[in-house]
Design a protein around this motif. Sequence first.
Motif, PDB file in Angstrom:
ATOM      1  N   LEU A 100     109.710 -26.174  63.083  1.00  0.00           N
ATOM      2  CA  LEU A 100     108.412 -26.330  62.424  1.00  0.00           C
ATOM      3  C   LEU A 100     107.788 -27.677  62.739  1.00  0.00           C
ATOM      4  N   PHE A 101     108.612 -28.711  62.804  1.00  0.00           N
ATOM      5  CA  PHE A 101     108.095 -30.063  63.002  1.00  0.00           C
ATOM      6  C   PHE A 101     108.293 -30.578  64.421  1.00  0.00           C
ATOM      7  N   SER A 102     108.809 -29.735  65.307  1.00  0.00           N
ATOM      8  CA  SER A 102     108.983 -30.136  66.710  1.00  0.00           C
ATOM      9  C   SER A 102     107.811 -29.628  67.543  1.00  0.00           C
ATOM     10  N   ARG A 103     107.783 -30.063  68.773  1.00  0.00           N
ATOM     11  CA  ARG A 103     106.731 -29.571  69.667  1.00  0.00           C
ATOM     12  C   ARG A 103     106.975 -28.093  69.959  1.00  0.00           C
ATOM     13  N   GLN A 104     105.936 -27.438  70.447  1.00  0.00           N
ATOM     14  CA  GLN A 104     105.990 -25.996  70.634  1.00  0.00           C
ATOM     15  C   GLN A 104     106.947 -25.597  71.756  1.00  0.00           C
ATOM     16  N   ILE A 105     107.864 -24.690  71.425  1.00  0.00           N
ATOM     17  CA  ILE A 105     108.710 -24.031  72.408  1.00  0.00           C
ATOM     18  C   ILE A 105     108.642 -22.541  72.085  1.00  0.00           C
ATOM     19  N   PRO A 106     107.819 -21.774  72.795  1.00  0.00           N
ATOM     20  CA  PRO A 106     107.588 -20.369  72.435  1.00  0.00           C
ATOM     21  C   PRO A 106     108.863 -19.548  72.310  1.00  0.00           C
ATOM     22  N   LEU A 107     109.849 -19.824  73.138  1.00  0.00           N
ATOM     23  CA  LEU A 107     111.097 -19.057  73.104  1.00  0.00           C
ATOM     24  C   LEU A 107     111.799 -19.162  71.758  1.00  0.00           C
ATOM     25  N   ALA A 108     111.567 -20.252  71.023  1.00  0.00           N
ATOM     26  CA  ALA A 108     112.255 -20.469  69.748  1.00  0.00           C
ATOM     27  C   ALA A 108     111.850 -19.451  68.692  1.00  0.00           C
ATOM     28  N   ILE A 109     110.660 -18.857  68.816  1.00  0.00           N
ATOM     29  CA  ILE A 109     110.190 -17.900  67.811  1.00  0.00           C
ATOM     30  C   ILE A 109     110.929 -16.572  67.914  1.00  0.00           C
ATOM     31  N   LEU A 110     111.291 -16.183  69.128  1.00  0.00           N
ATOM     32  CA  LEU A 110     111.744 -14.810  69.366  1.00  0.00           C
ATOM     33  C   LEU A 110     112.995 -14.406  68.580  1.00  0.00           C
ATOM     34  N   PRO A 111     114.059 -15.230  68.484  1.00  0.00           N
ATOM     35  CA  PRO A 111     115.205 -14.803  67.672  1.00  0.00           C
ATOM     36  C   PRO A 111     114.833 -14.529  66.219  1.00  0.00           C
ATOM     37  N   PHE A 112     113.984 -15.372  65.631  1.00  0.00           N
ATOM     38  CA  PHE A 112     113.547 -15.150  64.260  1.00  0.00           C
ATOM     39  C   PHE A 112     112.754 -13.856  64.150  1.00  0.00           C
ATOM     40  N   ALA A 113     111.922 -13.569  65.153  1.00  0.00           N
ATOM     41  CA  ALA A 113     111.093 -12.367  65.122  1.00  0.00           C
ATOM     42  C   ALA A 113     111.951 -11.103  65.200  1.00  0.00           C
ATOM     43  N   VAL A 114     113.007 -11.134  66.009  1.00  0.00           N
ATOM     44  CA  VAL A 114     113.878  -9.959  66.117  1.00  0.00           C
ATOM     45  C   VAL A 114     114.548  -9.679  64.774  1.00  0.00           C
ATOM     46  N   TYR A 115     115.049 -10.718  64.119  1.00  0.00           N
ATOM     47  CA  TYR A 115     115.631 -10.535  62.791  1.00  0.00           C
ATOM     48  C   TYR A 115     114.598  -9.956  61.826  1.00  0.00           C
ATOM     49  N   SER A 116     113.367 -10.463  61.896  1.00  0.00           N
ATOM     50  CA  SER A 116     112.336 -10.028  60.957  1.00  0.00           C
ATOM     51  C   SER A 116     112.006  -8.554  61.131  1.00  0.00           C
TER      52      SER A 116
END
Length: 274
Positions: A100-116
């Motif tokens: 949340l507080f780091s610079r953007q790394i698009p790949l970081a979203i995907l594991p959370f999205a799969v769980y969701s």
Amino acid sequence: MPLTQRLTHLAQTLQFAWFVGHVTLLLSTLRYGLSYITFSYASRWAQVTYRTAFLSATVTYGIVVYKAYRARMRQGKQGGALAMAADENVQYLGMALVWLFSRQIPLAILPFAVYSVFHVATYTRGNLLPTIQPPQQNTAASGARPKPSALSEMIGKFVKDYYDSSMTLVAILEIALWFRVLGSGLLFQKGSWILLGIYTVFFRARYAQSSFVQGAISQLTARVDAQLANQSTPPAVRQGWGTFKNIIQQAADATDVRKYVGGPSGAGGPKKAQ
């Protein structure tokens, strides 16, 4: 009760807030993905949706951690810091805050999205659909098991058929993300080595707890070994790969917390972050 009252009662639960958080994460991921595809990931909308995705992840995992903590308090169980750190949901909560507080790394979203995806599907099947269309009174009165709707059966089949493969996908994404952060470190981008250290600790915990991560790493290692076994591969490359594997193995052995706390050293079973 009328439908509006049933939905109001459902919306007042903490679990519904958890569900809304996962839905918001998925919508934010889709909107950010559209920005990324159209090469507008530096736009204000892209930045807002990226941060919203991880803010939603923070809320959802925060709710799960809070409920687990409250349950332990009611049972009189006092968990120490090490026990909390070993909780997968605490780990994902911590990483959500880091991203949340780091610079953007698009790949970081995907594991959370799969769980969701699976959490939204499970909640819809188990809570939302029964609230919208509850079992008939004669069925409930007779004690017979209510027949699930066609949509409920379809969701259940989806979760059953694709859960294991999706968890393997999460493991592959998390491995790829480690190399992505490593690449930033090698380019000496600001804060990248601190981020690499934090994510390495997180990934080491994932490896200790998830058989999916262990399986993905084993498959990746076997594929690289097979590629490098070719006679055309320079000996220096094979030697470098062997050295790299030995360093990783020694680091994994040295950071195995279970050796120091007296826990079992065997591989853990499949874990499911919430």
